[in-house]
Design a protein around this motif. Structure first.
Motif, PDB file in Angstrom:
ATOM      1  N   HIS A  25       0.644  -1.483   0.472  1.00 32.10           N
ATOM      2  CA  HIS A  25      -0.199   0.179  -0.106  1.00 32.10           C
ATOM      3  C   HIS A  25       0.458   0.753  -0.299  1.00 32.10           C
ATOM      4  CE1 HIS A  25       1.098  -0.622   4.288  1.00 32.10           C
ATOM      5  NE2 HIS A  25       0.574   0.907   4.185  1.00 32.10           N
ATOM      6  N   ALA A  26       2.094   0.736   0.073  1.00 35.00           N
ATOM      7  CA  ALA A  26       3.353   2.263   0.553  1.00 35.00           C
ATOM      8  C   ALA A  26       4.613   1.894  -0.023  1.00 35.00           C
ATOM      9  CB  ALA A  26       2.568   2.945   1.502  1.00 35.00           C
ATOM     10  N   TYR A  27       4.583   2.736  -0.376  1.00 35.37           N
ATOM     11  CA  TYR A  27       6.199   2.575  -0.859  1.00 35.37           C
ATOM     12  C   TYR A  27       7.368   3.785  -1.254  1.00 35.37           C
ATOM     13  CZ  TYR A  27       5.594  -1.570  -3.656  1.00 35.37           C
ATOM     14  OH  TYR A  27       5.200  -3.500  -4.259  1.00 35.37           O
ATOM     15  N   ILE A  28       8.587   3.309  -0.504  1.00 33.70           N
ATOM     16  CA  ILE A  28       9.602   5.197  -0.025  1.00 33.70           C
ATOM     17  C   ILE A  28      10.264   4.261  -1.512  1.00 33.70           C
ATOM     18  CG2 ILE A  28      11.401   5.885   0.797  1.00 33.70           C
ATOM     19  CD1 ILE A  28       9.648   5.346   3.949  1.00 33.70           C
ATOM     20  N   LEU A  98      -5.414  13.339   1.811  1.00 28.53           N
ATOM     21  CA  LEU A  98      -5.459  12.549   2.850  1.00 28.53           C
ATOM     22  C   LEU A  98      -6.921  12.221   2.618  1.00 28.53           C
ATOM     23  CD1 LEU A  98      -3.045  12.549   5.102  1.00 28.53           C
ATOM     24  CD2 LEU A  98      -2.911  10.872   3.237  1.00 28.53           C
ATOM     25  N   HIS A  99      -7.597  13.132   2.447  1.00 23.46           N
ATOM     26  CA  HIS A  99      -9.538  12.964   2.929  1.00 23.46           C
ATOM     27  C   HIS A  99      -9.928  12.509   2.039  1.00 23.46           C
ATOM     28  CE1 HIS A  99     -13.269  13.911   4.361  1.00 23.46           C
ATOM     29  NE2 HIS A  99     -13.509  14.341   2.410  1.00 23.46           N
ATOM     30  N   SER A 100      -9.116  12.402   0.759  1.00 27.50           N
ATOM     31  CA  SER A 100      -9.471  11.622  -0.471  1.00 27.50           C
ATOM     32  C   SER A 100      -9.927  10.427  -1.003  1.00 27.50           C
ATOM     33  CB  SER A 100      -9.580  12.316  -1.926  1.00 27.50           C
ATOM     34  OG  SER A 100      -8.546  12.812  -2.569  1.00 27.50           O
ATOM     35  N   SER A 101      -8.382   9.883  -0.049  1.00 28.11           N
ATOM     36  CA  SER A 101      -7.868   9.218  -0.066  1.00 28.11           C
ATOM     37  C   SER A 101      -9.230   7.843   0.659  1.00 28.11           C
ATOM     38  CB  SER A 101      -6.448   8.219   0.737  1.00 28.11           C
ATOM     39  OG  SER A 101      -6.722   9.209   2.204  1.00 28.11           O
ATOM     40  N   ASN A 102     -10.144   8.506   1.716  1.00 33.45           N
ATOM     41  CA  ASN A 102     -10.968   7.847   2.102  1.00 33.45           C
ATOM     42  C   ASN A 102     -12.071   7.614   1.285  1.00 33.45           C
ATOM     43  OD1 ASN A 102      -9.595   7.478   4.617  1.00 33.45           O
ATOM     44  ND2 ASN A 102      -9.774   9.727   5.329  1.00 33.45           N
ATOM     45  N   MET A 103     -12.383   8.075   0.194  1.00 36.51           N
ATOM     46  CA  MET A 103     -13.585   7.534  -0.880  1.00 36.51           C
ATOM     47  C   MET A 103     -12.959   6.711  -2.293  1.00 36.51           C
ATOM     48  SD  MET A 103     -14.000  12.054  -1.054  1.00 36.51           S
ATOM     49  CE  MET A 103     -14.722  12.872   0.187  1.00 36.51           C
ATOM     50  N   LYS A 104     -14.048   5.632  -2.687  1.00 37.39           N
ATOM     51  CA  LYS A 104     -13.579   5.178  -3.612  1.00 37.39           C
ATOM     52  C   LYS A 104     -13.346   5.825  -4.531  1.00 37.39           C
ATOM     53  CE  LYS A 104     -17.071   1.577  -2.916  1.00 37.39           C
ATOM     54  NZ  LYS A 104     -18.316   0.699  -3.219  1.00 37.39           N
ATOM     55  N   PRO A 105     -11.954   5.568  -5.722  1.00 36.02           N
ATOM     56  CA  PRO A 105     -12.053   5.613  -6.345  1.00 36.02           C
ATOM     57  C   PRO A 105     -12.810   6.878  -7.325  1.00 36.02           C
ATOM     58  CG  PRO A 105     -10.203   4.071  -6.439  1.00 36.02           C
ATOM     59  CD  PRO A 105     -11.633   3.849  -5.277  1.00 36.02           C
ATOM     60  N   TYR A 106     -12.217   7.791  -8.297  1.00 34.15           N
ATOM     61  CA  TYR A 106     -13.005   8.643  -9.266  1.00 34.15           C
ATOM     62  C   TYR A 106     -13.448   7.983 -10.120  1.00 34.15           C
ATOM     63  CZ  TYR A 106     -16.014  12.245 -11.617  1.00 34.15           C
ATOM     64  OH  TYR A 106     -16.719  12.912 -12.259  1.00 34.15           O
ATOM     65  N   GLU A 107     -11.914   7.596 -10.934  1.00 33.65           N
ATOM     66  CA  GLU A 107     -12.066   6.822 -12.675  1.00 33.65           C
ATOM     67  C   GLU A 107     -11.840   5.945 -12.880  1.00 33.65           C
ATOM     68  OE1 GLU A 107      -9.874   8.964 -15.667  1.00 33.65           O
ATOM     69  OE2 GLU A 107      -9.886  10.474 -14.189  1.00 33.65           O
ATOM     70  N   GLY A 108     -10.563   5.574 -11.647  1.00 35.72           N
ATOM     71  CA  GLY A 108      -9.821   4.089 -12.304  1.00 35.72           C
ATOM     72  C   GLY A 108     -10.128   3.247 -11.002  1.00 35.72           C
ATOM     73  N   THR A 132      -2.868   8.462   8.585  1.00 38.55           N
ATOM     74  CA  THR A 132      -3.578   7.244   7.062  1.00 38.55           C
ATOM     75  C   THR A 132      -2.194   6.105   6.550  1.00 38.55           C
ATOM     76  OG1 THR A 132      -4.039   9.479   6.022  1.00 38.55           O
ATOM     77  CG2 THR A 132      -3.942   7.180   4.718  1.00 38.55           C
ATOM     78  N   LEU A 133      -1.239   6.076   6.634  1.00 32.00           N
ATOM     79  CA  LEU A 133      -0.383   4.925   6.380  1.00 32.00           C
ATOM     80  C   LEU A 133      -0.202   4.091   7.891  1.00 32.00           C
ATOM     81  CD1 LEU A 133       2.903   6.028   5.826  1.00 32.00           C
ATOM     82  CD2 LEU A 133       0.692   5.430   3.859  1.00 32.00           C
ATOM     83  N   GLU A 134      -1.309   4.044   8.317  1.00 29.58           N
ATOM     84  CA  GLU A 134      -1.190   2.616  10.206  1.00 29.58           C
ATOM     85  C   GLU A 134      -2.578   2.141   9.640  1.00 29.58           C
ATOM     86  OE1 GLU A 134      -1.491   5.707  13.456  1.00 29.58           O
ATOM     87  OE2 GLU A 134       0.841   5.369  13.850  1.00 29.58           O
ATOM     88  N   GLU A 135      -3.634   3.039   8.847  1.00 27.82           N
ATOM     89  CA  GLU A 135      -4.300   1.973   8.911  1.00 27.82           C
ATOM     90  C   GLU A 135      -4.833   2.154   6.946  1.00 27.82           C
ATOM     91  OE1 GLU A 135      -8.176   3.601  11.424  1.00 27.82           O
ATOM     92  OE2 GLU A 135      -6.505   3.102  12.973  1.00 27.82           O
ATOM     93  N   PRO A 137      -6.270   3.411   3.553  1.00 27.30           N
ATOM     94  CA  PRO A 137      -8.033   2.840   2.975  1.00 27.30           C
ATOM     95  C   PRO A 137      -7.417   1.903   1.859  1.00 27.30           C
ATOM     96  CG  PRO A 137      -7.106   5.115   2.582  1.00 27.30           C
ATOM     97  CD  PRO A 137      -6.168   3.938   3.413  1.00 27.30           C
ATOM     98  N   ASP A 138      -8.233   0.813   1.647  1.00 32.72           N
ATOM     99  CA  ASP A 138      -8.865  -0.156   0.670  1.00 32.72           C
ATOM    100  C   ASP A 138      -8.119   1.471  -0.942  1.00 32.72           C
ATOM    101  OD1 ASP A 138      -8.730  -2.257   1.806  1.00 32.72           O
ATOM    102  OD2 ASP A 138     -11.462  -1.967   1.610  1.00 32.72           O
ATOM    103  N   GLN A 139      -8.000   0.816  -2.191  1.00 39.51           N
ATOM    104  CA  GLN A 139      -7.769   0.830  -3.337  1.00 39.51           C
ATOM    105  C   GLN A 139      -6.754   2.186  -3.458  1.00 39.51           C
ATOM    106  OE1 GLN A 139     -12.074   0.587  -4.068  1.00 39.51           O
ATOM    107  NE2 GLN A 139     -11.266   0.500  -6.215  1.00 39.51           N
ATOM    108  N   ASN A 140      -5.680   2.200  -1.917  1.00 35.36           N
ATOM    109  CA  ASN A 140      -5.185   3.167  -2.248  1.00 35.36           C
ATOM    110  C   ASN A 140      -3.913   3.004  -2.388  1.00 35.36           C
ATOM    111  OD1 ASN A 140      -6.028   6.808  -1.528  1.00 35.36           O
ATOM    112  ND2 ASN A 140      -7.638   4.580  -0.978  1.00 35.36           N
ATOM    113  N   LEU A 141      -2.844   3.556  -3.065  1.00 39.04           N
ATOM    114  CA  LEU A 141      -0.787   3.486  -3.298  1.00 39.04           C
ATOM    115  C   LEU A 141      -0.650   4.749  -2.819  1.00 39.04           C
ATOM    116  CD1 LEU A 141      -0.576   1.330  -6.352  1.00 39.04           C
ATOM    117  CD2 LEU A 141      -0.483   0.837  -3.900  1.00 39.04           C
ATOM    118  N   PHE A 142       1.027   4.772  -1.704  1.00 36.74           N
ATOM    119  CA  PHE A 142       1.653   5.861  -1.696  1.00 36.74           C
ATOM    120  C   PHE A 142       2.716   5.704  -1.762  1.00 36.74           C
ATOM    121  CE2 PHE A 142      -1.918   5.770   0.805  1.00 36.74           C
ATOM    122  CZ  PHE A 142      -2.420   7.790   0.877  1.00 36.74           C
TER     123      PHE A 142
END
Length: 331
Positions: A25-28, A98-108, A132-135, A137-142
């Motif tokens: 879900h997250a990469y550096i 970060l707020h929008s990350s809690n919503m479903k993707p809009y087009e992808g 956000t990284l601790e919990e 959300p689904d369908q998110n990549l950072f």
């Protein structure tokens, strides 16, 4: 279709991860600037949103094309240059993403957040991202992109997969430039050498003549510091401090050019000229190598790196640059 050039081992690893549907879900992505970290993050953004289900991405479907054109609603890129104050990424810059990350993707299929120069996040922004990284959300990549991984919070690093991007070889840079640009042999070798294995820098230098013009201006300031006295040096630092508020990136670039010049002087003095980057001013570098002791060169490189760090920490630019010029003059 990878736009990332070089980094074969990393690409092979990421292809296996995507094929096994085990992407984190997250990469550096950390390593030197301009070596392909952000390009690779965008490659992966296409891969997870591509509708043709190829190993990486087709580059032709609507999702891929919109990401390539930078108009995809679910792909967000944050950086100091896009922020309000141009030098850091604050809480106001990151809150909406970060707020929008809690919503479903809009087009992808996935929302993808790319934070370039992630080491420039303020403490507030870092802590907000950490929550956000601790919990996640689904369908998110950072993707956190940085050349200074040590400055990221250890708690953030512990919640991400870390991948190191090194400089690519000069041969890869040279081959790419010769295949994609019409260059005379002299300029091809110069840009290849100046790139120091950073293909992103080389491409920018080809697309925007201001890159090489800015370098030429930085070199002229360097020679002027050595030709003239301290009064002239303080005029230079005053002008640089004034320019910093208009375009901080240009001042960091100038300091980087000075750093590489001192590095080349040290190389000529004690190693071999085949390792010199600034090959077009080799004669000046060789002449200056006769005037410096190795300890002074090491000190000057440290002074420039410290000045850059102080500017990033929001220390008063005039104070930082006056102090730098004074100490360089003493050496």
């Amino acid at each position: 279709m990878w736009n990332t050039i070089g980094h074969e081992n990393l690409i092979n690893h990421l292809e296996q991860v995507i094929a096994a549907d085990k992407i984190s879900h997250a990469y550096i992505f950390y390593g030197p600037e301009h070596v392909g970290k952000t390009t690779c993050a965008l490659d992966l953004a296409r891969a997870v949103n591509c509708t043709n289900q190829t190993t990486i991405s087709c580059g032709e479907c609507q999702q891929c094309l919109r990401i390539i054109k930078e108009v995809h609603a679910d792909i967000h890129v944050l950086s100091p240059e896009r922020s309000d104050n141009k030098t850091s990424i604050g809480i106001s810059d990151i809150r909406d993403v970060l707020h929008s990350s809690n919503m479903k993707p809009y087009e992808g299929s996935y929302r993808v957040t790319i934070i370039d120069e992630a080491e420039c996040m303020t403490e507030e922004a870092s802590n907000a991202l950490l929550k956000t990284l601790e919990e996640p959300p689904d369908q998110n990549l950072f993707f956190l992109i940085t050349s200074q991984e040590s400055k990221l919070l250890s708690t953030i690093k512990s919640r991400c997969q870390l991948l190191y991007f090194s400089n690519i070889t000069k041969d890869i840079v040279r081959e790419y430039l010769s295949s994609n640009y019409s260059l005379d042999p002299q300029k091809l070798e110069l840009v290849t050498s100046l790139s120091r294995g950073r293909l992103g820098w080389a491409i920018r230098a080809m697309r925007d003549e201001a890159v090489l013009n800015s370098r030429a201006a930085s070199l002229e300031l360097f020679w002027e510091l050595h030709r003239n006295g301290l009064d002239s040096g303080f005029n230079i630092s005053e002008n640089m401090a004034s320019d910093y508020f208009k375009n901080p990136k240009s001042i960091f670039n100038t300091l980087e050019h000075w750093h590489t010049l001192f590095r080349d002087i040290m190389i000529v003095k004690h190693v071999d000229n085949i390792y010199v980057h600034n090959i077009d001013v080799y004669e000046q570098i060789e002449e200056m190598s006769k005037k410096y002791l190795i300890n002074n060169l090491i000190d000057n490189i440290s002074l420039i790196l410290n000045a850059s760090d102080q500017l990033k920490a929001n220390v008063m630019p005039r104070l930082v640059l006056d102090n730098l010029v004074l100490k360089l003059h003493k050496n």
